[in-house]
Design an enzyme around this catalytic site. Structure first.
Site, short mmCIF file in Angstrom:
data_model
loop_
_atom_site.label_atom_id
_atom_site.label_comp_id
_atom_site.label_asym_id
_atom_site.label_seq_id
_atom_site.Cartn_x
_atom_site.Cartn_y
_atom_site.Cartn_z
N ARG A 88 46.12 -1.69 -41.61
CA ARG A 88 45.30 -2.90 -41.76
C ARG A 88 45.27 -3.65 -40.44
NH1 ARG A 88 48.97 -6.66 -41.11
NH2 ARG A 88 50.99 -6.51 -42.14
N ASP A 91 49.20 -8.65 -37.82
CA ASP A 91 50.51 -8.36 -37.26
C ASP A 91 51.49 -8.07 -38.38
OD1 ASP A 91 53.12 -8.89 -35.66
OD2 ASP A 91 51.58 -9.09 -34.13
N TYR A 94 55.48 -9.98 -44.74
CA TYR A 94 56.54 -9.64 -45.70
C TYR A 94 55.95 -9.69 -47.10
CZ TYR A 94 60.12 -10.88 -49.14
OH TYR A 94 60.87 -10.93 -50.27
N HIS A 95 56.38 -8.73 -47.95
CA HIS A 95 56.07 -8.78 -49.37
C HIS A 95 57.37 -8.69 -50.15
CE1 HIS A 95 51.93 -8.34 -48.37
NE2 HIS A 95 52.03 -7.08 -48.01
N ALA A 160 49.11 -15.03 -46.79
CA ALA A 160 48.75 -14.16 -45.66
C ALA A 160 47.66 -13.20 -46.08
CB ALA A 160 49.98 -13.38 -45.19
N MET A 161 46.85 -12.77 -45.11
CA MET A 161 45.77 -11.82 -45.38
C MET A 161 45.67 -10.79 -44.27
SD MET A 161 42.70 -14.08 -46.99
CE MET A 161 43.04 -15.05 -48.46
N GLY A 162 45.31 -9.59 -44.65
CA GLY A 162 45.05 -8.52 -43.69
C GLY A 162 44.28 -7.43 -44.39
N PHE A 174 45.55 -9.71 -49.77
CA PHE A 174 46.21 -11.00 -49.58
C PHE A 174 47.58 -11.01 -50.26
CE2 PHE A 174 44.02 -11.33 -53.63
CZ PHE A 174 44.90 -12.03 -54.44
N CYS A 191 53.19 -12.96 -39.00
CA CYS A 191 51.87 -12.73 -38.41
C CYS A 191 51.89 -12.89 -36.88
CB CYS A 191 50.82 -13.64 -39.03
SG CYS A 191 50.69 -13.43 -40.82
#
Length: 234
Positions: A88, A91, A94-95, A160-162, A174, A191
């Protein structure tokens, strides 16, 4: 234009397994698009929306810098966390448990062919959802995602999004912190942005735990309206 979106809630699922599943759905849609172009087959392309909660994991996007992960493999293991370099944009992120992760795998030819608009609508979905909890969430110029108190020394990121896109088909998405353990964010530079804090919905509301199912329902309500989509439970 097919506005049906198949909705799946995968529960808690390993990051790599979910990534592989995304890739399968992504490839399926791309293959249909290629067949339509080559053979004028006129086949409908499917759209998907996956909800998932991952065990602790750090992921680094194509433009990311390994220096933004502040721990090594041994320390990752002690934290019961894993790490992946992925395809993706963006940068490091974390999940983990207590976070709503959403992966829309859409053929934007069914909606609009504009990646910038796509990202802004995903942000708007989160902004509208947080407004229902009395929070004024915003965009931060030049920084994809959703923030609180933008332009102040107290700016903090809550979502966060990517994404990745090919032939207008999207994947990744997201990650909204709802009941997240914020200590895991201290082990990276989120990020790649230094000196910016991260927060979670339960912290902002001063609650021990926020009902995640309720937040998902609100996200879907706004996604459906913004994308003029028809959600179909799969």
């Amino acid at each position: 234009m097919n506005k049906e979106v198949f909705l799946q809630d995968l529960g808690q699922k390993d990051y790599k397994e979910t990534w592989d599943y995304q890739e399968d759905l992504f490839k399926e849609t791309l293959d249909i698009k290629i067949k339509n172009r080559r053979e004028d087959a006129g086949l409908k392309t499917p759209n998907h929306f996956l909800f998932v909660e991952h065990p602790h994991v750090y992921t680094l996007g194509k433009s990311g810098d390994m220096a933004n992960l502040l721990i090594d493999e041994e320390q990752l293991a002690k934290k019961n966390a894993t790490f992946y370099k992925i395809n993706r944009g963006g940068d490091i992120t974390y999940h983990g448990p207590g976070q709503i992760v959403g992966y829309p795998i859409l053929d934007l030819d069914n909606f609009f062919t504009d990646i910038h608009k796509y990202l802004r609508l995903l942000e708007e979905m989160v902004i509208l959802t947080l407004a229902e909890y009395g929070l004024k969430a915003e965009r931060s110029e030049g920084e994809t995602g959703v923030w609180l108190d933008v332009g102040t020394p107290f700016a903090r990121k809550i979502c966060a999004m990517g994404v990745r896109a090919s032939r207008w088909v999207t994947m990744h998405g997201f990650a909204l912190n709802v009941n997240a353990d914020l200590g895991y964010f201290d082990l990276m530079i989120p990020c790649g942005i230094k000196d910016k804090a991260v927060t979670s919905l339960n912290v902002e509301l001063g609650e021990k735990e926020v009902n995640i199912a309720e937040v998902k329902d609100k996200l879907l309500k706004h996604f459906t309206a913004l994308f003029e989509a028809e959600m179909v439970l799969k």
